[in-house]
Design a protein around this motif. Structure first.
Motif, PDB file in Angstrom:
ATOM      1  N   ASN A   3       0.830  -1.196   0.000  1.00 47.89           N
ATOM      2  CA  ASN A   3       0.000   0.000   0.000  1.00 47.89           C
ATOM      3  C   ASN A   3       0.867   1.250   0.000  1.00 47.89           C
ATOM      4  O   ASN A   3       0.603   2.199  -0.724  1.00 47.89           O
ATOM      5  CB  ASN A   3      -0.894   0.001   1.246  1.00 47.89           C
ATOM      6  CG  ASN A   3      -2.288  -0.488   0.956  1.00 47.89           C
ATOM      7  OD1 ASN A   3      -3.106   0.265   0.462  1.00 47.89           O
ATOM      8  ND2 ASN A   3      -2.542  -1.754   1.230  1.00 47.89           N
ATOM      9  N   VAL A   4       1.919   1.217   0.840  1.00 53.00           N
ATOM     10  CA  VAL A   4       2.780   2.388   0.944  1.00 53.00           C
ATOM     11  C   VAL A   4       3.671   2.506  -0.288  1.00 53.00           C
ATOM     12  O   VAL A   4       3.965   3.598  -0.765  1.00 53.00           O
ATOM     13  CB  VAL A   4       3.619   2.305   2.239  1.00 53.00           C
ATOM     14  CG1 VAL A   4       4.480   3.540   2.395  1.00 53.00           C
ATOM     15  CG2 VAL A   4       2.714   2.136   3.452  1.00 53.00           C
ATOM     16  N   MET A   5       4.079   1.341  -0.821  1.00 49.26           N
ATOM     17  CA  MET A   5       5.018   1.358  -1.944  1.00 49.26           C
ATOM     18  C   MET A   5       4.401   1.820  -3.259  1.00 49.26           C
ATOM     19  O   MET A   5       5.095   2.363  -4.125  1.00 49.26           O
ATOM     20  CB  MET A   5       5.599  -0.046  -2.163  1.00 49.26           C
ATOM     21  CG  MET A   5       6.732  -0.416  -1.229  1.00 49.26           C
ATOM     22  SD  MET A   5       7.181  -2.144  -1.446  1.00 49.26           S
ATOM     23  CE  MET A   5       7.920  -2.105  -3.087  1.00 49.26           C
ATOM     24  N   LEU A   6       3.090   1.574  -3.416  1.00 47.68           N
ATOM     25  CA  LEU A   6       2.470   1.776  -4.726  1.00 47.68           C
ATOM     26  C   LEU A   6       2.739   3.170  -5.297  1.00 47.68           C
ATOM     27  O   LEU A   6       3.202   3.313  -6.436  1.00 47.68           O
ATOM     28  CB  LEU A   6       0.957   1.526  -4.639  1.00 47.68           C
ATOM     29  CG  LEU A   6       0.215   1.607  -5.971  1.00 47.68           C
ATOM     30  CD1 LEU A   6       0.565   0.423  -6.839  1.00 47.68           C
ATOM     31  CD2 LEU A   6      -1.287   1.675  -5.770  1.00 47.68           C
ATOM     32  N   GLY A   7       2.488   4.184  -4.494  1.00 47.81           N
ATOM     33  CA  GLY A   7       2.686   5.545  -4.978  1.00 47.81           C
ATOM     34  C   GLY A   7       4.150   5.848  -5.256  1.00 47.81           C
ATOM     35  O   GLY A   7       4.483   6.556  -6.209  1.00 47.81           O
ATOM     36  N   LEU A   8       5.034   5.289  -4.402  1.00 47.32           N
ATOM     37  CA  LEU A   8       6.463   5.542  -4.587  1.00 47.32           C
ATOM     38  C   LEU A   8       6.935   5.011  -5.924  1.00 47.32           C
ATOM     39  O   LEU A   8       7.694   5.652  -6.650  1.00 47.32           O
ATOM     40  CB  LEU A   8       7.255   4.886  -3.454  1.00 47.32           C
ATOM     41  CG  LEU A   8       6.982   5.432  -2.050  1.00 47.32           C
ATOM     42  CD1 LEU A   8       7.723   4.618  -1.009  1.00 47.32           C
ATOM     43  CD2 LEU A   8       7.408   6.881  -1.977  1.00 47.32           C
ATOM     44  N   VAL A   9       6.469   3.799  -6.259  1.00 50.45           N
ATOM     45  CA  VAL A   9       6.925   3.166  -7.497  1.00 50.45           C
ATOM     46  C   VAL A   9       6.233   3.776  -8.704  1.00 50.45           C
ATOM     47  O   VAL A   9       6.879   4.133  -9.695  1.00 50.45           O
ATOM     48  CB  VAL A   9       6.682   1.642  -7.439  1.00 50.45           C
ATOM     49  CG1 VAL A   9       7.044   1.005  -8.762  1.00 50.45           C
ATOM     50  CG2 VAL A   9       7.495   1.022  -6.307  1.00 50.45           C
TER      51      VAL A   9
END
Lengths: 243, 390
Positions: free
Chosen positions: A99-105
């Motif tokens: 969930n946290v990674m999605l936007g970062l990637v």
């Protein structure tokens, strides 16, 4: 310095005039709490700020950049502004970490390894490092909301918007979310918080807005709003809430 | 922060291990499973006996020629050699996949071409797509087949494709056009079932519209519609018999030929029924298995759900049995049976979706693998002793 500046904001849904001319300034590092009866347009104001809803009329500036204009991509604006929802809205098919990674990637274009360590760091900040592989349904409401905060923080936003972040929580989980928010305020994050938690507003807010029928009725420090409200409607509302 | 504010309870309920009674032996597990599956097996056995008795009666009075079946089995009764089975399978799989590729965008148009937040491009195509879907779903496939057939027959000489097997491609086209209509509606349902909150949250993070679709709506929607998509495949496979009417050599034609040439129509049709069953039943079981393996807690339906009569086929569905027959077996840990075999085993049955409303009443941490006391159905787990009051 003004982080968020809103001028003459109007929004209607059909015949319902939800926002009727809102002017608002939030300085960098300030915590602004927005209180008021339900249906008064508080959520709509927040959603307009990050362009989830487009205002009919009026201007929104983030750091003196007019964001509701044709030249600005809404995705870019939303990336600058973190948002936490009443119903958490974690992506149900992804683990807390994902969930946290999605936007970062996908938005920031980070590679997976960097995104992972950044996401782990953010989960650590909200005290959920051990829960990174849990799916949202396996977390308590308070934990879900903390993951949601971590997800928003990971994007390094300039402003954080909180739309009644504790209203959907069982009483026993409210404090853990408020604790995270308090620490965030201490770290100097600019925050706009729609809330019914008057204790939180009193303790953390730099200023409070009483919002009614799509307009700002009164703005002041917590002491002014709670102890000596200047307006009759504010008095009635605060009296009811604090009784 | 960093501790567990709820009750200081360890994650994943490791602490509950010592509360569990002594671990079940192999024999007691077997006994438990046997007891658990006994009613289903009994019922299935009765059904099979009735069918066998019926066939035996037919054979006895001479309607079915058992000797003929046994004699001809290796040669005449294996359509594998002569290709009709492969034709049937190819028609189904090819039209299904083609249909899938077209139906996803059509489903998008149907989902987002209407309503408050409608998309401008979707709106443009909404009327024609809706018309197409209604036309396909509102007319018999048999009629569609003939329409396509005559159109193709008319067009073929002008297209210089006379060397091709035009009938076969007409059949494929008709099946594809048909399944597009049905699959588009399945996708529309799946996309619309993904919550608005999910989409809003993705937008708030900064994802663009296509990214929201690719990373949120599609993966969540697909998990919600595995069952109707499987249904559509099975329905399509069965509908492929109808293209035999335009002289496509597939299973049905083969069975019919057998009847005409050898005078044994019943045997032929019984045999192809068997072929359809031999493909459809394992297929639905495989999908159910996949669904369970890929299930994400809180998303989609409860585990299990395939028809009761199929339980006796294949290996048992432990998760569901434990849930519904826990009084009959000595297994104490809800997911104990599957724990060793795969990583998803830590997911408790109860937290897997359906019955738990979204939002605040989701299971909390520590719910995993808590022992189920013998004699208490798992569905009343809320009253388990040893559960910390929440």
């Amino acid at each position: 310095m003004t982080m968020v500046r809103i001028r003459g904001l109007h929004k209607s849904f059909g015949s319902l005039h939800v926002l009727r001319g809102v002017d608002l300034d939030v300085n960098r590092g300030d915590v602004l709490c927005i209180i008021g009866p339900s249906g008064s347009g508080k959520s709509t104001l927040l959603r307009c700020t990050n362009l989830l809803i487009y205002p009919d009329q009026g201007d929104i500036f983030i750091e003196d950049v007019k964001v509701n204009s044709r030249e600005v991509r809404p995705e870019w604006v939303r990336q600058q502004i973190g948002m936490v929802f009443q119903q958490f809205n974690l992506f149900t098919h992804l683990t807390a970490l994902r969930n946290v990674m999605l936007g970062l990637v996908r938005v920031k274009g980070m590679d997976a390894a960097a995104a992972r360590s950044k996401a782990e760091f953010e989960l650590e900040r909200v005290g959920l490092a051990e829960k990174k592989d849990a799916y949202p349904a396996q977390l308590s409401g308070g934990q879900q909301q903390r993951v949601a905060i971590a997800r928003a923080l990971a994007m390094d936003p300039k402003v954080m918007l909180f739309d009644e972040p504790t209203s959907a929580l069982d009483p026993e989980y409210i404090h853990e979310v408020l604790d995270v928010m308090k620490r965030l305020a201490e770290e100097g994050m600019t925050m706009m918080v729609v809330t019914h938690e008057m204790g939180f507003a009193k303790e953390v807010a730099d200023s409070i807005i009483f919002f009614n029928q799509g307009q700002i009725v009164e703005r002041g420090s917590p002491e002014e709003i709670f102890d000596r409200p200047g307006h009759e409607r504010t008095k009635a509302f605060v009296g009811k809430i604090l009784r | 922060m960093g501790t567990y504010p709820e009750s200081g309870q360890p994650p994943n309920g490791e602490g509950s291990a010592e509360r569990a009674p002594k671990s079940p032996t192999w024999a007691s597990q077997a006994r438990g499973l046997a007891l658990a599956s006994a009613p289903a097996a009994l019922l299935a056995g009765i059904v099979i006996l009735i069918v066998l008795a019926f066939l035996a009666t037919l054979a006895f009075v001479g309607v079915i020629n058992a000797v003929f079946i046994l004699q001809r089995w290796p040669t005449a009764y294996l359509p594998l050699w002569s290709g009709p089975l492969w034709n049937s399978l190819f028609l189904t799989i090819a039209s299904y996949l083609l249909g899938f590729a077209v139906a996803v965008p059509l489903g998008l148009v149907r989902a987002y071409g209407v309503g408050k937040t409608r998309n401008r491009i979707a709106l443009l195509f909404y009327a024609p797509v809706t018309g197409y879907v209604h036309a396909i779903r509102g007319t018999p496939f048999f009629v569609q087949l003939w329409l396509v057939f005559f159109v193709v027959i008319e067009a073929a000489p002008r297209l210089n494709v006379l060397g091709w097997n035009v009938y076969f491609w007409a059949g494929l086209l008709a099946l594809t056009l048909n399944t597009i209509g049905y699959q588009a509606e399945v996708f529309r349902g799946g996309f619309q079932a993904v919550g608005q909150g999910q989409v809003e949250a993705a937008k708030a993070v900064g994802l663009t519209g296509p990214q929201v679709f690719l990373h949120i709506t599609l993966p969540q929607g697909l998990r919600l519609i595995t069952l109707p998509l499987t249904n559509e495949f099975i329905a399509l496979f069965k509908a492929s018999t109808i293209v035999s009417y335009i002289s496509v050599y597939e299973l049905f034609v083969w069975a019919e030929n057998l009847g005409v040439r050898f005078g044994h129509p019943i045997e032929g049709f019984l045999m192809i029924s068997l072929y359809y069953l031999l493909i459809n039943i394992p297929l639905s079981r495989a999908v159910t298995y996949l669904e369970r393996r890929l299930r994400i807690p809180g998303l989609g339906t409860q585990p299990g759900g395939e028809s009761f009569a199929f339980r006796f086929l294949g290996r048992g569905d432990e998760t569901r049995r434990v849930a519904s027959w826990s009084h009959a077996q000595p297994i104490r840990t809800r997911s104990g049976l599957r724990q060793a075999s795969n990583g998803f085993a830590q997911v408790p049955t109860r937290s897997r979706g359906g019955l738990v409303p979204a939002g605040r009443q989701q299971p909390r941490d520590g719910d995993d693998d808590r022992p189920v006391p013998a004699g208490v159905p798992a569905t009343t787990a809320a009253s388990e002793p040893g559960l910390p009051a929440s």
